[in-house]
Design a protein around this motif. Structure first.
Motif, short mmCIF file in Angstrom:
data_model
loop_
_atom_site.label_atom_id
_atom_site.label_comp_id
_atom_site.label_asym_id
_atom_site.label_seq_id
_atom_site.Cartn_x
_atom_site.Cartn_y
_atom_site.Cartn_z
N PHE A 180 7.83 -1.74 3.40
CA PHE A 180 6.84 -1.02 2.60
C PHE A 180 5.86 -2.02 1.96
O PHE A 180 4.64 -1.84 2.01
N GLY A 236 8.91 6.40 -0.18
CA GLY A 236 9.19 5.25 -1.03
C GLY A 236 10.65 5.03 -1.32
O GLY A 236 11.00 4.39 -2.31
N GLN A 247 12.35 -1.59 1.94
CA GLN A 247 11.46 -1.92 0.83
C GLN A 247 10.53 -3.06 1.21
O GLN A 247 9.34 -3.05 0.89
N TRP A 305 7.44 1.63 -4.04
CA TRP A 305 8.83 1.84 -3.63
C TRP A 305 9.64 2.25 -4.85
O TRP A 305 9.64 1.57 -5.87
#
Length: 317
Positions: A243, A280, A240, A231
């Motif tokens: 992710f 990201g 985030q 990220w």
């Protein structure tokens, strides 16, 4: 096109945040749900004295992306819920804020049935990975007649159909579209009538190419798609944590010395959420995803669909 379903919802006390019942036409199951604050009213209902399965749902303090869920069964659901309402020190559970119980309108569910159903539900929740499951382990129950096993498999599918309508998403399959097959890899494949065209996102500087497709209101990033290795967003964002969750669960895996790779198809709530996992950082998926065949942006394609639909003149009955 898939066949439509009829679900009957009833607001027990006439408010959207109170007790709610749900039934599917031609299904013997009955769903009752409500907030923990309404538990004193919920346990007085006749459904709570029946045999059934139930879910306790609440936020996870360590994971804002997914809820905590406990799946249980009982031949007297109301009694079991009273036990769960105690404090942790008294053997109860503190985390939950909502409860959902499933019983049978014809009261033909037995203890053996709900034990098998509980096991199937836990297995499904573990496989889907949309919640933090409080249950430590599940038990495999054998000995149920073949016909009853088929009935419980059907019962499970009806539960998976009705729960998202009530706002419970933890049984929805996030790794593959339900019922219909979709392109399962980055290799081009024919789309089904219910799937969108394939979309592509390319980051030349990072050597990243990803593919996606929309189905049943969710945007799937396809198996084999590439993504940033970490990220890189400048500020913390809710995406985030998602992710990081995908990395922890092995959905995103290292692909040599370069980008990450999607190990399987994965569903996201929007094209922007899907795009963020690829680049990201936060991204506008309506612009970033472009049709593989024409280069048209997702947002433009969707606007075109709406415009074409609005131009269609409804036929007179």
């Amino acid at each position: 096109m898939t066949q439509g379903r009829s679900i009957r919802l009833f607001l027990v006390d006439g408010t959207p945040h109170g007790l709610l019942t749900a039934e599917i036409m031609n299904w013997t199951g009955h769903v009752l749900t409500g907030p923990r604050g309404k538990l004193s009213e919920l346990v007085q209902r006749p459904e709570c004295g029946r045999t059934g399965v139930y879910f306790l749902v609440g936020p996870d303090a360590e994971n804002s992306v997914r809820p905590q869920v406990y799946i249980g069964e009982s031949d007297d659901v109301g009694k079991r819920l009273k036990q769960h309402n105690r404090t942790e020190e008294q053997g109860g559970k503190d985390f939950w804020e909502k409860v959902c119980l499933i019983t049978s309108k014809d009261q033909n569910l037995t203890k053996a049935h709900v034990k098998v159903l509980e096991s199937l539900l836990i297995q499904q929740a573990q496989r889907v990975g949309r919640c933090s499951l409080v249950n430590g382990t599940r038990h495999d129950y054998i000995g149920l007649p073949e016909a009853d096993q088929a009935d419980m498999a059907f019962f499970l599918e009806q539960i998976r159909t009705v729960l998202p309508v009530l706002g419970f998403e933890f049984l929805r399959d996030s790794s593959r579209p339900p019922v219909r097959e979709m392109a399962a890899s980055v290799t081009p494949a024919p789309t089904s009538d219910d799937a969108s065209p394939r979309f592509r996102m390319v980051l030349p500087k990072n050597g990243i190419t990803a593919y996606g497709q929309e189905l049943d209101g969710e945007f799937f990033v396809l198996e084999g798609s590439q993504a940033r290795e970490a990220w890189v967003g400048p500020t913390p964002h809710g995406y985030q944590r998602l992710f990081e969750q995908l990395v922890e669960e092995g959905v995103l895996v290292p692909d040599g010395n370069g980008p990450m790779r999607f190990l399987r198809d994965y569903a996201f709530s929007s094209p922007s959420a899907a795009a963020a996992m690829v680049v990201g950082r936060t991204a506008n998926g309506r612009k970033e995803w472009q049709r593989e065949d024409t280069g048209q942006a997702y947002g433009e394609w969707q606007e075109q669909l709406v415009a074409e639909a609005a131009d269609v003149t409804p036929e007179e009955p």
